[in-house]
Scaffold this motif. Structure first.
Motif, PDB file in Angstrom:
ATOM      1  N   LEU A   1      50.698  42.281  36.834  1.00  0.00           N
ATOM      2  CA  LEU A   1      52.145  42.304  36.620  1.00  0.00           C
ATOM      3  C   LEU A   1      52.896  41.998  37.909  1.00  0.00           C
ATOM      4  N   LYS A   2      52.438  42.566  39.006  1.00  0.00           N
ATOM      5  CA  LYS A   2      53.083  42.324  40.298  1.00  0.00           C
ATOM      6  C   LYS A   2      53.066  40.829  40.637  1.00  0.00           C
ATOM      7  N   PHE A   3      51.913  40.188  40.452  1.00  0.00           N
ATOM      8  CA  PHE A   3      51.795  38.760  40.735  1.00  0.00           C
ATOM      9  C   PHE A   3      52.626  37.926  39.763  1.00  0.00           C
ATOM     10  N   LEU A   4      52.526  38.211  38.487  1.00  0.00           N
ATOM     11  CA  LEU A   4      53.203  37.394  37.479  1.00  0.00           C
ATOM     12  C   LEU A   4      54.720  37.496  37.569  1.00  0.00           C
ATOM     13  N   ARG A   5      55.229  38.633  38.007  1.00  0.00           N
ATOM     14  CA  ARG A   5      56.681  38.779  38.149  1.00  0.00           C
ATOM     15  C   ARG A   5      57.228  37.931  39.294  1.00  0.00           C
ATOM     16  N   LYS A   6      56.365  37.593  40.258  1.00  0.00           N
ATOM     17  CA  LYS A   6      56.790  36.785  41.398  1.00  0.00           C
ATOM     18  C   LYS A   6      56.493  35.300  41.222  1.00  0.00           C
ATOM     19  N   THR A   7      55.604  34.954  40.294  1.00  0.00           N
ATOM     20  CA  THR A   7      55.084  33.588  40.209  1.00  0.00           C
ATOM     21  C   THR A   7      55.396  32.988  38.838  1.00  0.00           C
ATOM     22  N   ASP A   8      56.455  32.204  38.793  1.00  0.00           N
ATOM     23  CA  ASP A   8      56.948  31.683  37.512  1.00  0.00           C
ATOM     24  C   ASP A   8      55.930  30.809  36.778  1.00  0.00           C
ATOM     25  N   TRP A   9      55.219  29.928  37.503  1.00  0.00           N
ATOM     26  CA  TRP A   9      54.282  29.023  36.829  1.00  0.00           C
ATOM     27  C   TRP A   9      53.142  29.810  36.180  1.00  0.00           C
ATOM     28  N   ALA A  10      52.671  30.860  36.835  1.00  0.00           N
ATOM     29  CA  ALA A  10      51.581  31.656  36.276  1.00  0.00           C
ATOM     30  C   ALA A  10      52.073  32.457  35.071  1.00  0.00           C
ATOM     31  N   ARG A  11      53.269  33.007  35.193  1.00  0.00           N
ATOM     32  CA  ARG A  11      53.843  33.759  34.075  1.00  0.00           C
ATOM     33  C   ARG A  11      54.017  32.857  32.852  1.00  0.00           C
ATOM     34  N   ALA A  12      54.459  31.632  33.075  1.00  0.00           N
ATOM     35  CA  ALA A  12      54.636  30.683  31.969  1.00  0.00           C
ATOM     36  C   ALA A  12      53.307  30.416  31.268  1.00  0.00           C
ATOM     37  N   LYS A  13      52.229  30.283  32.029  1.00  0.00           N
ATOM     38  CA  LYS A  13      50.910  30.055  31.427  1.00  0.00           C
ATOM     39  C   LYS A  13      50.461  31.265  30.614  1.00  0.00           C
ATOM     40  N   VAL A  14      50.694  32.454  31.136  1.00  0.00           N
ATOM     41  CA  VAL A  14      50.305  33.683  30.435  1.00  0.00           C
ATOM     42  C   VAL A  14      51.111  33.826  29.149  1.00  0.00           C
ATOM     43  N   GLU A  15      52.410  33.595  29.216  1.00  0.00           N
ATOM     44  CA  GLU A  15      53.254  33.699  28.026  1.00  0.00           C
ATOM     45  C   GLU A  15      52.869  32.650  26.984  1.00  0.00           C
ATOM     46  N   SER A  16      52.540  31.462  27.433  1.00  0.00           N
ATOM     47  CA  SER A  16      52.118  30.402  26.525  1.00  0.00           C
ATOM     48  C   SER A  16      50.814  30.771  25.814  1.00  0.00           C
ATOM     49  N   LEU A  17      49.861  31.310  26.561  1.00  0.00           N
ATOM     50  CA  LEU A  17      48.603  31.739  25.950  1.00  0.00           C
ATOM     51  C   LEU A  17      48.843  32.868  24.954  1.00  0.00           C
TER      52      LEU A  17
ATOM     53  N   ASP B   1      43.029  42.948  26.050  1.00  0.00           N
ATOM     54  CA  ASP B   1      42.349  43.570  24.907  1.00  0.00           C
ATOM     55  C   ASP B   1      41.653  42.526  24.043  1.00  0.00           C
ATOM     56  N   HIS B   2      42.292  41.374  23.891  1.00  0.00           N
ATOM     57  CA  HIS B   2      41.765  40.320  23.025  1.00  0.00           C
ATOM     58  C   HIS B   2      40.624  39.540  23.688  1.00  0.00           C
ATOM     59  N   TYR B   3      40.833  39.115  24.934  1.00  0.00           N
ATOM     60  CA  TYR B   3      39.871  38.244  25.611  1.00  0.00           C
ATOM     61  C   TYR B   3      38.951  38.973  26.592  1.00  0.00           C
ATOM     62  N   GLY B   4      39.448  40.035  27.218  1.00  0.00           N
ATOM     63  CA  GLY B   4      38.743  40.651  28.331  1.00  0.00           C
ATOM     64  C   GLY B   4      39.110  39.904  29.603  1.00  0.00           C
ATOM     65  N   TRP B   5      38.915  40.547  30.758  1.00  0.00           N
ATOM     66  CA  TRP B   5      39.321  39.932  32.025  1.00  0.00           C
ATOM     67  C   TRP B   5      38.568  38.642  32.311  1.00  0.00           C
ATOM     68  N   GLU B   6      37.272  38.627  32.050  1.00  0.00           N
ATOM     69  CA  GLU B   6      36.466  37.449  32.391  1.00  0.00           C
ATOM     70  C   GLU B   6      36.899  36.207  31.610  1.00  0.00           C
ATOM     71  N   LYS B   7      37.046  36.351  30.311  1.00  0.00           N
ATOM     72  CA  LYS B   7      37.453  35.194  29.498  1.00  0.00           C
ATOM     73  C   LYS B   7      38.904  34.815  29.747  1.00  0.00           C
ATOM     74  N   LEU B   8      39.734  35.801  30.060  1.00  0.00           N
ATOM     75  CA  LEU B   8      41.128  35.508  30.394  1.00  0.00           C
ATOM     76  C   LEU B   8      41.190  34.691  31.683  1.00  0.00           C
ATOM     77  N   ALA B   9      40.351  35.045  32.665  1.00  0.00           N
ATOM     78  CA  ALA B   9      40.302  34.298  33.926  1.00  0.00           C
ATOM     79  C   ALA B   9      39.769  32.883  33.711  1.00  0.00           C
ATOM     80  N   GLN B  10      38.913  32.700  32.727  1.00  0.00           N
ATOM     81  CA  GLN B  10      38.428  31.352  32.409  1.00  0.00           C
ATOM     82  C   GLN B  10      39.539  30.512  31.790  1.00  0.00           C
ATOM     83  N   ARG B  11      40.372  31.129  30.989  1.00  0.00           N
ATOM     84  CA  ARG B  11      41.460  30.404  30.331  1.00  0.00           C
ATOM     85  C   ARG B  11      42.613  30.112  31.287  1.00  0.00           C
ATOM     86  N   ILE B  12      42.921  31.080  32.159  1.00  0.00           N
ATOM     87  CA  ILE B  12      43.994  30.921  33.142  1.00  0.00           C
ATOM     88  C   ILE B  12      43.398  31.256  34.502  1.00  0.00           C
ATOM     89  N   ASP B  13      43.205  30.254  35.315  1.00  0.00           N
ATOM     90  CA  ASP B  13      42.499  30.390  36.585  1.00  0.00           C
ATOM     91  C   ASP B  13      43.430  30.904  37.683  1.00  0.00           C
TER      92      ASP B  13
END
Length: 79
Positions: free
Chosen positions: A50-66, A24-36
């Motif tokens: 959600l399916k990907f992030l629940r399986k991938t700890d490093w990606a989830r950590a980046k999303v939570e940090s952002l 909602d804040h960034y949109g998909w395009e800008k979110l993908a630029q921030r977290i590749d």
């Protein structure tokens, strides 16, 4: 019994709320630029992310940090 987690700033916030708020804040395009990660770039959806992030700890950590750096900026004067 529910445990209190006073040192966990994400306690009580679901991963779905985190992803939805960021989209909602960034949109998909800008979110993908921030977290590749592909779930934000190729046919993005909250469900697939959600399916990907629940399986991938490093990606989830980046999303939570952002999420924390975007929405959790406490000021000395309150919110």
């Amino acid at each position: 019994m529910t445990k209190q987690q006073p040192n966990n700033p994400l306690h009580g916030i679901t991963l779905e709320k985190v992803v939805t708020s960021l989209v909602d804040h960034y949109g998909w395009e800008k979110l993908a630029q921030r977290i590749d990660i592909n779930c934000f770039k190729s046919n993005p959806s909250v469900k697939s992310s959600l399916k990907f992030l629940r399986k991938t700890d490093w990606a989830r950590a980046k999303v939570e940090s952002l999420y924390l750096s975007t929405f959790d900026n406490p000021s000395p004067w309150g919110r």
